[in-house]
Design a protein around this motif. Structure first.
Motif, PDB file in Angstrom:
ATOM      1  N   LEU A  93     -19.614  13.874  71.427  1.00 13.29           N
ATOM      2  CA  LEU A  93     -18.442  14.711  71.203  1.00 13.29           C
ATOM      3  C   LEU A  93     -17.244  14.115  71.931  1.00 13.29           C
ATOM      4  O   LEU A  93     -17.306  13.861  73.136  1.00 13.29           O
ATOM      5  CB  LEU A  93     -18.685  16.142  71.699  1.00 13.29           C
ATOM      6  CG  LEU A  93     -17.497  17.112  71.612  1.00 13.29           C
ATOM      7  CD1 LEU A  93     -17.099  17.349  70.162  1.00 13.29           C
ATOM      8  CD2 LEU A  93     -17.822  18.431  72.306  1.00 13.29           C
ATOM      9  N   ASN A 134     -26.198  13.239  70.284  1.00  9.05           N
ATOM     10  CA  ASN A 134     -24.993  14.023  70.021  1.00  9.05           C
ATOM     11  C   ASN A 134     -23.837  13.441  70.832  1.00  9.05           C
ATOM     12  O   ASN A 134     -23.936  13.284  72.047  1.00  9.05           O
ATOM     13  CB  ASN A 134     -25.209  15.492  70.415  1.00  9.05           C
ATOM     14  CG  ASN A 134     -24.081  16.389  69.971  1.00  9.05           C
ATOM     15  OD1 ASN A 134     -24.049  16.836  68.836  1.00  9.05           O
ATOM     16  ND2 ASN A 134     -23.153  16.677  70.868  1.00  9.05           N
ATOM     17  N   SER A 150     -10.947  16.825  67.437  1.00 13.00           N
ATOM     18  CA  SER A 150     -12.328  16.851  67.893  1.00 13.00           C
ATOM     19  C   SER A 150     -13.196  16.085  66.899  1.00 13.00           C
ATOM     20  O   SER A 150     -13.122  16.327  65.690  1.00 13.00           O
ATOM     21  CB  SER A 150     -12.820  18.300  68.006  1.00 13.00           C
ATOM     22  OG  SER A 150     -14.193  18.350  68.311  1.00 13.00           O
ATOM     23  N   ASP A 177     -22.307  22.138  74.058  1.00 11.12           N
ATOM     24  CA  ASP A 177     -21.027  22.025  73.366  1.00 11.12           C
ATOM     25  C   ASP A 177     -19.969  22.703  74.225  1.00 11.12           C
ATOM     26  O   ASP A 177     -20.223  23.757  74.811  1.00 11.12           O
ATOM     27  CB  ASP A 177     -21.119  22.702  71.995  1.00 11.12           C
ATOM     28  CG  ASP A 177     -19.864  22.511  71.172  1.00 11.12           C
ATOM     29  OD1 ASP A 177     -19.212  21.469  71.327  1.00 11.12           O
ATOM     30  OD2 ASP A 177     -19.543  23.409  70.371  1.00 11.12           O
ATOM     31  N   ARG A 232     -17.260  14.910  66.325  1.00 11.38           N
ATOM     32  CA  ARG A 232     -18.668  14.994  66.730  1.00 11.38           C
ATOM     33  C   ARG A 232     -19.501  14.121  65.815  1.00 11.38           C
ATOM     34  O   ARG A 232     -19.412  14.223  64.588  1.00 11.38           O
ATOM     35  CB  ARG A 232     -19.160  16.436  66.659  1.00 11.38           C
ATOM     36  CG  ARG A 232     -20.658  16.578  66.968  1.00 11.38           C
ATOM     37  CD  ARG A 232     -21.135  17.993  66.724  1.00 11.38           C
ATOM     38  NE  ARG A 232     -22.575  18.107  66.958  1.00 11.38           N
ATOM     39  CZ  ARG A 232     -23.439  18.677  66.127  1.00 11.38           C
ATOM     40  NH1 ARG A 232     -23.003  19.214  64.989  1.00 11.38           N
ATOM     41  NH2 ARG A 232     -24.720  18.747  66.401  1.00 11.38           N
TER      42      ARG A 232
END
Length: 864
Positions: free
Chosen positions: A477, A475, A453, A293, A455
């Motif tokens: 992002l 994942n 943002s 991250d 995710r």
């Protein structure tokens, strides 16, 4: 209104719901796993000896009755009293000739029930009753008698109490008798036979468990669930209770309670996910649910955080190349729960701070195979800094599905919009300590930043058998946004000859990042002779991309000591536009090996292929491409001379081939590498209180540090070394008295370099640091639920720049305090941060950032 009438009114309004079912109740209703019978009579040893071998068998309660099938509620006080719920006010265990006697102390008669058997557990669900113990929400006793592994009592929905008696190998039997003040179970342990031994099961507690300040397991160090005492690693877990008690609203506040860890200020003064760990920066890189991250340009809210795990020591062996030379910080986010729970909280504080959150969870269907959780947070706040403010909103829904046959899928989204004033702080000069901490060089109408943002993630898991399972996770992002800022115009000579004037420049940016990663892991447990293995094999595919367009404009200088604001910047022109990133393939293998019950070996390694790219967006040309292969091994050994002591050693390597940036003069950087040796001891003082002492030597080569001539770039030195001692104590001293205490000695310095003097201390790293956070909550009497908290933080002086120029951030001692009151479903709290208004400073790259003065936050939380 009487108590009975109040309960009746709340029940009619649908406001009285049961607490979440915890511990053994969670296991019995959600996951029962088949294993071979444990030979130890100690439950924790039995779980370790069986090594958690599981099947996919799941036992669930029957679907709730339809509305028309329910008995109609009372409509008068007399009817309610006739149907009143009996309180279980105490649980006693007495030895008997043939086993064990369990006595439930009650406020009235309980109805006799017929127990049922689930595996090796005997279950008695008592209707029209509620567990109301004076000092706990539930009751558990491990190994109370021969043949009995666990006795527990927990609340169930719809005013029921479950008593579960788990046999060591087979289920016990019980006779029940009741009277006006007690409910008695006379328990006789069962006798194992060849047939029953083969069918014996071990109940594994899963789901959300409350272990207070001292969680016993973490996944960050090994990517598998394993007891912390069995790992040759220094790991500290900050659970949700600590986050709540300290009233953490900024992610980097978590560093206060972890030895050897210091916060890093993020982009334009925001709370970042970056930390200094054992002297080295993580460069704003952390992990979220096991995926990399990047929280440099966009912060992370704490509203959907279940816990944060700090691994102190290199993490490349499982997480690949990156800035995890000295440690990894992994945030574990909240997941859906099978029992309905709804919580709303509001916080009001100094400097017009307003924050509200909600946390809703529960089942979406009758058999609770589909669950949801929704976390929402909104914040609007000013600051002690001039022209500074922020506004944020977080929406984070999660849905999970359990097939009841060993297959589970979780899908989630996090959206955060964050607006803030871009304020890098004060220039690195002695005069910055003489002006008010509110002083800024930014302009009130030209300091805006905003980032969105998003995710997206999923986590899929399937169990093939009792010993083998596969996990696949994705994942994604995406962050978009930009800034408008005023910064220093001359980094060589900051003040003009008059000693007052600062030259300035203004910048405007458009920035984005897009990161996608997929992990597939095979996890298995098997034996070779008497040796037990916990094997992890994984493959990770990842792509990281970062892009930004910078535009610059002139702006008039400012008098640092008597500023006159309201100046407009000139015409903006393109400065530099870049894109950089990497494509990565990683293969990792790890084995946690129980050579004997008290000798444990951890061995593993990861091989990575990385292609990095740097592109000039102005000319659309690729200026640099590099392909690297790297291997990072790790070896560790744990020896446990007693059930409460673990001695450990580890050796590990780390690397970072993904050096995205370039030097000020345009050269590409070499890959960075690191190596660590560590020894330590872990001691369980009691079942709820433990301590860790670690000594380490950590070195890094080809290190990037801030370019002293231009803070927007980095320079690469030869070698830097950090060595030190860390000590922490976490847990519950006495019922209601919790503590986290830490101390760290960190000697972090430049050991080899062509331009920086050897021995120069690394930026922002205190030689000595210590902290204490402790709370006490009254456990009984008329003041039950009233609690107090005290926090102390000491940080030694630190260097502000590298090479060191004599500018030092002064040491400080800060005090925090709190008072709170928990009652039923309500929690009220007042948290005071920096109680004595201590003046202190941190660093952000080339700048000095003042810490917050006296701050008061008041909060109210309601669960319904």
């Amino acid at each position: 209104m009487g108590k009975s009438e109040l309960l009746l009114s709340l029940s009619l309004l649908g406001l009285v719901t049961a607490h979440p079912v915890q511990a053994v109740e969670s296991a019995l209703t959600r996951q029962v796993r088949q294993v071979q019978p444990a030979q130890s009579t100690n439950l924790s040893e039995a779980v370790r000896e069986t090594n958690g071998r599981v099947s996919g068998a799941v036992i669930r309660e029957t679907a709730p009755p339809r509305l028309q099938e329910l008995e109609q509620p009372a409509t008068t006080v007399e009817e309610w009293l006739a149907q009143s719920i009996v309180q279980v006010t105490g649980v006693q265990l007495n030895s008997a000739d043939d086993g064990l006697e369990i006595i439930l102390e009650t406020s009235g008669n309980l109805a006799p029930v017929t127990p049922t058997v689930v595996g090796n557990a005997l279950i008695a669900d008592i209707p029209d009753a509620v567990l109301a113990l004076p000092d706990a929400d539930d009751y558990q006793a491990a190994n109370p008698a021969a043949g009995i592994a666990l006795v527990s009592a927990t609340n169930l929905p719809n005013n029921r109490v479950r008593v579960a008696i788990t046999g060591t190998e087979v289920p016990p039997t019980a006779a029940i008798r009741t009277d006006a003040e007690a409910f008695v179970l006379s328990v006789t342990p069962g006798t194992a036979t060849a047939d029953t031994a083969d069918d014996a099961i071990q109940v594994i507690v899963t789901g959300e468990q409350e272990e207070g300040y001292n969680p016993s397991e973490a996944t960050t160090g090994t990517r598998i669930e394993a007891p912390l005492r069995d790992l040759p690693l220094a790991i500290q877990v900050i659970p949700e209770q600590v986050i709540e008690d300290q009233r953490v609203v900024r992610f980097n506040e978590l560093a206060n309670t972890v030895p050897g860890v210091e916060p890093q200020i993020g982009y334009g003064g925001i709370s970042s996910t970056g930390f200094l760990i054992r002297g080295f920066s993580t460069e704003f890189e952390s992990f979220r649910d096991g995926f990399r991250d990047f929280g440099f340009i966009s912060p992370r809210d704490v509203a959907n955080v279940e816990r944060v795990e700090f691994l102190r020591g290199p993490a490349s062996v499982l997480y690949g190349g990156g800035f995890s030379f000295s440690g990894a910080v992994n945030t574990v986010t909240k997941r859906p729960l099978p029992e309905p729970r709804y919580q709303v909280e509001g916080i009001v504080g100094s400097y017009d701070f307003y924050r509200s959150t909600l946390d809703f969870t529960g089942p979406l269907n009758d058999d609770a195979t589909v669950l949801y959780r929704l976390n929402v947070a909104y914040e609007n706040a000013d600051s002690f800094r001039d022209f500074n403010r922020n506004e944020s909103i977080l929406v984070a829904p999660v849905i999970s599905w359990d097939s009841n046959t060993g297959t589970r899928l979780t899908v989630g989204l996090e959206y955060q919009d964050y607006k803030y004033a871009y304020d890098r702080g004060l220039p690195p000069i002695e005069a910055s300590f003489d002006v008010p901490i509110s002083r800024t060089i930014i302009e009130p109408d030209f300091n805006d930043a905003e980032f969105d943002s998003v995710r997206l993630f999923y986590d899929f898991e399937h169990e093939f058998s009792d010993q083998w399972r596969i996990r696949n996770g994705l994942n994604v992002l995406s962050v978009q946004g930009g800034i408008e800022e005023v910064s220093l115009g001359n980094f060589d000579t900051i003040l003009e000859p008059d000693g007052r004037t600062l030259t300035r420049s203004s910048n405007r940016t458009d920035e984005s990042q897009f990161n996608i990663a997929m992990q597939t892991e095979l996890i298995g447990e098997f034996q070779t002779g008497s040796i037990e293995h916990n094997l992890l094999f994984g493959v990770e595919l990842a792509r990281y991309r970062f892009a930004y367009d910078f535009f610059s404009a002139p702006i008039d200088p400012i008098d640092f000591f008597d500023p006159d604001y309201g100046i407009e910047p000139g015409e903006f022109e393109p400065n530099f536009n870049e894109e950089y990133g990497s494509d990565n393939v990683g293969i990792y293998l790890q084995d946690l090996i129980y050579l004997t019950p008290n000798l444990i070996l951890l061995a593993g390694g990861r091989f990575d292929w990385s292609d990095t790219i740097y592109r000039d967006r102005n000319t659309n040309t690729i200026n640099n491409e590099q392909s690297e292969t790297n291997f990072a091994p790790r070896l560790g050994l744990v020896y446990q001379p007693t059930d409460t002591t673990s001695l450990y050693f580890n050796w590990s390597n780390s690397f970072n081939p993904e050096v995205f940036s370039r030097s000020r003069t345009g050269e590409a950087f070499e890959p960075q590498r690191g190596e660590q040796f560590e020894v330590g001891i872990k001691q369980d003082i009691t079942d709820d209180l433990s301590t860790t002492l670690a000594l380490y030597h950590l070195s890094r080569q080809n290190v990037l540090t801030t370019d002293p001539e231009d803070a927007n770039f980095s320079v690469q030195t030869g070698e830097q070394v950090s060595r030190g001692v860390e000590f922490d104590v976490t847990g519950e001293i006495l019922p209601g008295w919790n503590i986290i205490a830490s101390y760290a000695y960190t000697d972090a310095f430049v050991s080899e370099d062509n331009s920086i003097p050897e021995g120069d201390r690394l930026v922002g790293v205190p030689r000595n640091s210590a902290s204490l956070w402790t709370t006490y909550e009254i456990q009984s009497g008329s003041l039950e639920g009233l609690g107090f908290g005290l926090g102390l933080v000491y940080v030694d002086e630190r260097e502000a720049l590298l090479p060191n120029t004599g500018l030092t951030l002064p040491s400080y001692f800060r005090t925090d305090a709190s008072i709170f009151y928990r009652r039923d479903r309500y929690r009220f709290a007042i948290n005071i941060k920096n109680l004595f208004d201590t003046e202190y400073y941190n660093s952000q790259g080339y700048f000095i950032v003042p810490g917050a003065p006296l701050t008061i936050l008041g909060s109210v939380a309601v669960e319904f």
